[in-house]
Design an enzyme around this catalytic site. Structure first.
Site, PDB file in Angstrom:
ATOM      1  N   TYR A  23       8.342  -7.262   5.544  1.00 20.92           N
ATOM      2  CA  TYR A  23       8.605  -6.041   6.299  1.00 20.92           C
ATOM      3  C   TYR A  23      10.055  -5.879   6.743  1.00 20.92           C
ATOM      4  O   TYR A  23      10.412  -4.841   7.301  1.00 20.92           O
ATOM      5  CB  TYR A  23       7.691  -5.994   7.536  1.00 20.92           C
ATOM      6  CG  TYR A  23       6.234  -6.007   7.161  1.00 20.92           C
ATOM      7  CD1 TYR A  23       5.664  -4.913   6.514  1.00 20.92           C
ATOM      8  CD2 TYR A  23       5.433  -7.106   7.428  1.00 20.92           C
ATOM      9  CE1 TYR A  23       4.320  -4.929   6.159  1.00 20.92           C
ATOM     10  CE2 TYR A  23       4.098  -7.123   7.075  1.00 20.92           C
ATOM     11  CZ  TYR A  23       3.545  -6.034   6.436  1.00 20.92           C
ATOM     12  OH  TYR A  23       2.225  -6.041   6.083  1.00 20.92           O
ATOM     13  N   ALA A  77      -2.563  -1.024   8.346  1.00 15.63           N
ATOM     14  CA  ALA A  77      -3.875  -1.539   7.929  1.00 15.63           C
ATOM     15  C   ALA A  77      -4.955  -0.454   7.881  1.00 15.63           C
ATOM     16  O   ALA A  77      -5.944  -0.600   7.164  1.00 15.63           O
ATOM     17  CB  ALA A  77      -4.313  -2.676   8.840  1.00 15.63           C
ATOM     18  N   HIS A  80      -6.470   1.339   4.444  1.00 16.37           N
ATOM     19  CA  HIS A  80      -7.579   0.870   3.621  1.00 16.37           C
ATOM     20  C   HIS A  80      -8.930   0.965   4.316  1.00 16.37           C
ATOM     21  O   HIS A  80      -9.944   0.611   3.727  1.00 16.37           O
ATOM     22  CB  HIS A  80      -7.334  -0.598   3.229  1.00 16.37           C
ATOM     23  CG  HIS A  80      -5.888  -0.926   3.083  1.00 16.37           C
ATOM     24  ND1 HIS A  80      -5.123  -0.454   2.028  1.00 16.37           N
ATOM     25  CD2 HIS A  80      -5.042  -1.603   3.881  1.00 16.37           C
ATOM     26  CE1 HIS A  80      -3.880  -0.863   2.188  1.00 16.37           C
ATOM     27  NE2 HIS A  80      -3.796  -1.559   3.298  1.00 16.37           N
ATOM     28  N   ASP A  87     -10.457  11.993   8.012  1.00 10.68           N
ATOM     29  CA  ASP A  87     -11.170  13.218   8.383  1.00 10.68           C
ATOM     30  C   ASP A  87     -10.366  14.068   9.360  1.00 10.68           C
ATOM     31  O   ASP A  87     -10.390  15.297   9.292  1.00 10.68           O
ATOM     32  CB  ASP A  87     -12.536  12.881   8.985  1.00 10.68           C
ATOM     33  CG  ASP A  87     -13.560  12.466   7.941  1.00 10.68           C
ATOM     34  OD1 ASP A  87     -13.319  12.676   6.733  1.00 10.68           O
ATOM     35  OD2 ASP A  87     -14.611  11.924   8.345  1.00 10.68           O
ATOM     36  N   GLU A  98       2.735   9.882   3.345  1.00 16.09           N
ATOM     37  CA  GLU A  98       2.302   8.516   3.656  1.00 16.09           C
ATOM     38  C   GLU A  98       3.460   7.571   3.347  1.00 16.09           C
ATOM     39  O   GLU A  98       4.088   7.677   2.288  1.00 16.09           O
ATOM     40  CB  GLU A  98       1.089   8.163   2.798  1.00 16.09           C
ATOM     41  CG  GLU A  98       0.575   6.762   2.974  1.00 16.09           C
ATOM     42  CD  GLU A  98      -0.576   6.444   2.023  1.00 16.09           C
ATOM     43  OE1 GLU A  98      -1.148   5.363   2.179  1.00 16.09           O
ATOM     44  OE2 GLU A  98      -0.886   7.257   1.124  1.00 16.09           O
ATOM     45  N   LEU A 101       6.295   0.271   4.309  1.00 18.15           N
ATOM     46  CA  LEU A 101       7.504  -0.538   4.169  1.00 18.15           C
ATOM     47  C   LEU A 101       7.449  -1.389   2.908  1.00 18.15           C
ATOM     48  O   LEU A 101       8.431  -1.506   2.177  1.00 18.15           O
ATOM     49  CB  LEU A 101       7.677  -1.439   5.396  1.00 18.15           C
ATOM     50  CG  LEU A 101       7.877  -0.701   6.717  1.00 18.15           C
ATOM     51  CD1 LEU A 101       7.667  -1.646   7.891  1.00 18.15           C
ATOM     52  CD2 LEU A 101       9.240  -0.066   6.773  1.00 18.15           C
ATOM     53  N   ARG A 111      -5.476  -4.199  -0.522  1.00 15.43           N
ATOM     54  CA  ARG A 111      -4.454  -3.255  -0.067  1.00 15.43           C
ATOM     55  C   ARG A 111      -4.149  -2.165  -1.100  1.00 15.43           C
ATOM     56  O   ARG A 111      -3.404  -1.245  -0.827  1.00 15.43           O
ATOM     57  CB  ARG A 111      -3.163  -3.989   0.281  1.00 15.43           C
ATOM     58  CG  ARG A 111      -3.307  -4.947   1.438  1.00 15.43           C
ATOM     59  CD  ARG A 111      -1.960  -5.523   1.828  1.00 15.43           C
ATOM     60  NE  ARG A 111      -2.088  -6.662   2.700  1.00 15.43           N
ATOM     61  CZ  ARG A 111      -2.243  -6.588   4.025  1.00 15.43           C
ATOM     62  NH1 ARG A 111      -2.273  -5.414   4.618  1.00 15.43           N
ATOM     63  NH2 ARG A 111      -2.361  -7.691   4.742  1.00 15.43           N
TER      64      ARG A 111
END
Length: 135
Positions: A23, A77, A80, A87, A98, A101, A111
């Protein structure tokens, strides 16, 4: 004035300390500062939010979507797992990019699946903090 919203998902408050080989070494404050500077340069207003809570992210989106023009979203996280945030984005029709990194496709198999890439205008990943700037 164009108003942008950036939402950072779970554990991103640990940037700069957590798995720096994946990251990078910039903190979330460093990234938010760079985004604020870029937004200011273009005359945009920028809201930023980090949360480890799915419910808090949903509440933040629904409280602000009528007042913003665009979302830059790093679901982390929740990429996924979160049908609930998916929704919410469908219901609000908020346009977004979207951001990740790292490159999820180069990571563990679990992932590789993103709920959000199907409804995002696009996905930018694997470029570290520059993924946000490009978005």
């Amino acid at each position: 004035m164009t108003k942008l919203m950036v939402i950072h998902g779970p554990n991103l408050h640990l940037l700069g300390q957590r798995q720096t080989q994946i990251y990078g070494t910039l903190s979330l404050d460093d990234i938010n500062f760079a985004l604020q500077q870029k937004a200011k340069h273009y005359g945009y207003e920028l809201l930023t939010k980090q949360s480890n809570s799915e419910a808090e992210i949903i509440d933040y989106i629904t409280a602000n979507y009528n007042d913003v023009d665009f979302l830059i979203f790093n679901p982390a996280a929740f990429t996924h797992t979160s049908i609930a945030i998916y929704d919410t984005l469908l219901a609000t029709e908020l346009q977004f990019i979207e951001v990740h990194l790292s490159s999820p496709a180069k990571r563990e198999q679990f992932r590789h699946q993103s709920y959000f890439s199907k409804i995002a205008l696009g996905t930018i990943c694997g470029l570290g903090a520059n993924s946000y700037i490009l978005a």
